[in-house]
Design a protein around this motif. Structure first.
Motif, PDB file in Angstrom:
ATOM      1  N   ALA A  48       0.896  -1.250  -0.039  1.00  0.00           N
ATOM      2  CA  ALA A  48      -0.338  -0.081  -0.004  1.00  0.00           C
ATOM      3  C   ALA A  48       0.828   1.271   0.153  1.00  0.00           C
ATOM      4  N   ILE A  49       2.035   1.028   0.772  1.00  0.00           N
ATOM      5  CA  ILE A  49       2.902   2.382   0.723  1.00  0.00           C
ATOM      6  C   ILE A  49       3.741   2.670  -0.276  1.00  0.00           C
ATOM      7  N   ALA A  50       4.179   1.447  -1.090  1.00  0.00           N
ATOM      8  CA  ALA A  50       5.241   1.694  -1.939  1.00  0.00           C
ATOM      9  C   ALA A  50       4.615   2.625  -3.220  1.00  0.00           C
ATOM     10  N   GLU A  51       3.367   2.613  -3.589  1.00  0.00           N
ATOM     11  CA  GLU A  51       2.773   3.311  -4.485  1.00  0.00           C
ATOM     12  C   GLU A  51       2.250   4.609  -4.191  1.00  0.00           C
ATOM     13  N   ARG A  52       2.766   5.022  -2.932  1.00  0.00           N
ATOM     14  CA  ARG A  52       2.514   6.619  -2.628  1.00  0.00           C
ATOM     15  C   ARG A  52       3.417   7.619  -3.445  1.00  0.00           C
ATOM     16  N   PRO A  53       2.838   8.735  -3.586  1.00  0.00           N
ATOM     17  CA  PRO A  53       3.584   9.492  -4.422  1.00  0.00           C
ATOM     18  C   PRO A  53       5.102  10.009  -3.905  1.00  0.00           C
ATOM     19  N   PHE A  54       5.152   9.895  -2.363  1.00  0.00           N
ATOM     20  CA  PHE A  54       6.562  10.465  -1.861  1.00  0.00           C
ATOM     21  C   PHE A  54       7.616   9.152  -2.092  1.00  0.00           C
ATOM     22  N   VAL A  55       7.053   7.870  -2.397  1.00  0.00           N
ATOM     23  CA  VAL A  55       8.003   7.014  -2.599  1.00  0.00           C
ATOM     24  C   VAL A  55       8.364   7.076  -4.178  1.00  0.00           C
ATOM     25  N   ARG A  56       7.455   7.166  -4.824  1.00  0.00           N
ATOM     26  CA  ARG A  56       7.748   7.274  -6.227  1.00  0.00           C
ATOM     27  C   ARG A  56       8.719   8.061  -6.356  1.00  0.00           C
ATOM     28  N   LEU A  57       8.666   9.522  -5.731  1.00  0.00           N
ATOM     29  CA  LEU A  57       9.587  10.434  -5.783  1.00  0.00           C
ATOM     30  C   LEU A  57      10.999  10.167  -5.440  1.00  0.00           C
ATOM     31  N   SER A  58      10.909   9.461  -4.370  1.00  0.00           N
ATOM     32  CA  SER A  58      12.409   9.084  -3.844  1.00  0.00           C
ATOM     33  C   SER A  58      13.026   8.215  -4.568  1.00  0.00           C
ATOM     34  N   ARG A  59      12.325   7.136  -5.231  1.00  0.00           N
ATOM     35  CA  ARG A  59      12.923   6.226  -6.254  1.00  0.00           C
ATOM     36  C   ARG A  59      13.504   7.064  -7.355  1.00  0.00           C
ATOM     37  N   ALA A  60      12.434   8.129  -8.062  1.00  0.00           N
ATOM     38  CA  ALA A  60      12.969   8.666  -9.211  1.00  0.00           C
ATOM     39  C   ALA A  60      14.167   9.695  -8.853  1.00  0.00           C
ATOM     40  N   MET A  61      14.436  10.002  -7.789  1.00  0.00           N
ATOM     41  CA  MET A  61      15.524  10.807  -7.442  1.00  0.00           C
ATOM     42  C   MET A  61      16.913  10.061  -7.399  1.00  0.00           C
ATOM     43  N   ALA A  67      17.230   6.994  -5.148  1.00  0.00           N
ATOM     44  CA  ALA A  67      17.320   6.432  -3.659  1.00  0.00           C
ATOM     45  C   ALA A  67      17.426   5.022  -3.895  1.00  0.00           C
ATOM     46  N   SER A  68      18.289   4.285  -3.166  1.00  0.00           N
ATOM     47  CA  SER A  68      18.378   2.822  -3.248  1.00  0.00           C
ATOM     48  C   SER A  68      17.216   2.140  -2.635  1.00  0.00           C
ATOM     49  N   PRO A  69      16.904   1.147  -2.900  1.00  0.00           N
ATOM     50  CA  PRO A  69      15.671   0.140  -2.504  1.00  0.00           C
ATOM     51  C   PRO A  69      15.738   0.051  -0.863  1.00  0.00           C
ATOM     52  N   ALA A  70      17.144  -0.103  -0.313  1.00  0.00           N
ATOM     53  CA  ALA A  70      17.230  -0.031   1.263  1.00  0.00           C
ATOM     54  C   ALA A  70      17.015   1.263   1.956  1.00  0.00           C
ATOM     55  N   ARG A  71      17.185   2.200   1.189  1.00  0.00           N
ATOM     56  CA  ARG A  71      17.033   3.614   1.679  1.00  0.00           C
ATOM     57  C   ARG A  71      15.630   3.844   1.804  1.00  0.00           C
ATOM     58  N   PRO A  98       8.806   3.640   8.799  1.00  0.00           N
ATOM     59  CA  PRO A  98       8.260   4.456   9.751  1.00  0.00           C
ATOM     60  C   PRO A  98       6.504   4.530   9.383  1.00  0.00           C
ATOM     61  N   ASN A  99       6.042   4.288   8.185  1.00  0.00           N
ATOM     62  CA  ASN A  99       4.588   4.433   8.167  1.00  0.00           C
ATOM     63  C   ASN A  99       3.861   3.097   8.160  1.00  0.00           C
ATOM     64  N   ILE A 100       4.605   1.976   8.657  1.00  0.00           N
ATOM     65  CA  ILE A 100       4.014   0.771   8.689  1.00  0.00           C
ATOM     66  C   ILE A 100       4.186   0.298  10.331  1.00  0.00           C
ATOM     67  N   VAL A 101       4.896   1.008  11.068  1.00  0.00           N
ATOM     68  CA  VAL A 101       5.302   0.830  12.490  1.00  0.00           C
ATOM     69  C   VAL A 101       3.996   0.566  13.409  1.00  0.00           C
ATOM     70  N   GLY A 102       2.938   1.251  13.338  1.00  0.00           N
ATOM     71  CA  GLY A 102       1.791   1.156  13.879  1.00  0.00           C
ATOM     72  C   GLY A 102       1.356  -0.101  13.773  1.00  0.00           C
ATOM     73  N   PRO A 103       0.776  -0.665  12.526  1.00  0.00           N
ATOM     74  CA  PRO A 103       0.347  -2.114  12.459  1.00  0.00           C
ATOM     75  C   PRO A 103       1.327  -3.182  13.084  1.00  0.00           C
ATOM     76  N   LEU A 104       2.525  -3.103  12.945  1.00  0.00           N
ATOM     77  CA  LEU A 104       3.584  -3.926  13.371  1.00  0.00           C
ATOM     78  C   LEU A 104       3.550  -4.068  14.834  1.00  0.00           C
ATOM     79  N   LEU A 105       3.310  -2.677  15.349  1.00  0.00           N
ATOM     80  CA  LEU A 105       3.390  -2.618  16.915  1.00  0.00           C
ATOM     81  C   LEU A 105       2.340  -3.456  17.678  1.00  0.00           C
TER      82      LEU A 105
END
Length: 282
Positions: free
Chosen positions: A171-184, A186-190, A198-205
């Motif tokens: 769900a998060i991977a297709e958000r605009p800020f993730v796409r922008l980071s890839r376009a700039m 950023a490595s997959p690990a980063r 940080p955006n999936i910590v809540g459900p994991l907790l």
């Protein structure tokens, strides 16, 4: 003083009381941390003249507040030290299984392709095997012991985290800020570490909180079967196993460890439900 002040104080008091599971869990953690100072006796010290004595029995100036077991050991002291085993196994197994499961789930959800296929089929294989059966078989192969119990519990429960992390990452991977980071560039690990995790910590907790109570039960079950932490180390599961043979004559040996397990698991599950409600509303 305004009329709203008493109402605010009442609301704060009610809000604090509503978190009684957290206070109970905190108290159990304190008992485990300060066991050497809180336990009235050495949990392994035997006194055959004081065996199977009821709560409140006194011998040689020592009071057995929760009675004694079949070897004359103080049940209260063993209960306090047993909290160390249950809590430490639960915490370490949750951390280890969480790290493995979250890493696998996020990698599958972000990288997709053959990586997703291989990793998620592996998750499906582990999920198809009953967790307690897998734990018993693995412990029987590796042998009982504190470290092996942690490894076994982590091995059986990491797919739960992987499933949740995988769905959330998709769900998060297709958000605009993730796409922008890839376009700039950023490595997959980063991208995974900085933007997705940080955006999936809540459900994991929430999952980790609910798994904590389950790990406590699994550890107690393995110890009950003689596959967990070995005697004479105090464990709630082994105390239950011993106490079942004396239910008619010494009910306290099994009753108090069972009550402690009930309260610990109940508090962990209620905290998990409360966190789930808060995250859902947020």
């Amino acid at each position: 003083m305004s009329a709203a002040a008493p109402a605010r104080r009442s609301f704060r008091a009610a809000d604090l009381l509503s978190w009684w599971p957290a206070w109970l869990l905190f108290a159990l953690v304190l008992c485990a941390l300060f066991a050497p100072w809180l336990a009235p006796m050495d949990p392994d010290r035997q006194n055959l003249l004081a065996r199977l004595k009821a709560p409140g029995f006194e011998a040689r100036g020592a009071v057995y507040h929760l009675g004694s077991d079949e070897l004359g050991r103080d049940v209260l002291s063993r209960l306090i030290y047993g909290a160390r085993i249950s809590l430490s196994v639960a915490v370490l197994s949750v951390l280890l299984s969480g790290v493995v499961g979250v890493t696998v789930g996020m990698a599958a959800g972000y990288l997709r392709g053959w990586t997703e296929t291989v990793l998620m089929r592996l998750v499906d294989i582990f999920l198809s095997i009953p967790a307690i059966l897998l734990a018993i078989i693995t412990v029987a192969v590796l042998g009982p012991g504190f470290v092996n119990v942690i490894l076994v519990l982590a091995l059986t429960r990491w797919p739960r985290y992987a499933r949740v992390a995988y769905g959330q990452t998709l769900a998060i991977a297709e958000r605009p800020f993730v796409r922008l980071s890839r376009a700039m560039g950023a490595s997959p690990a980063r991208v995974i570490a900085v933007h997705i995790l940080p955006n999936i910590v809540g459900p994991l907790l929430v999952v980790a909180t609910l798994e904590f109570g389950l790990m406590v039960l699994f550890e107690a079950g393995l110890s009950f079967l003689g596959l967990g932490v070995q005697p004479p180390t105090a464990s709630w599961g082994s105390m239950l196993s011993t106490g079942r043979n004396y239910l008619a004559t010494a009910w306290w040996i099994a009753t108090f460890p069972g009550l402690a397990l009930f309260l610990l698991v109940l508090s962990a599950n209620m905290i998990g439900d409360r966190l789930s409600d808060r995250i859902g509303k947020g």
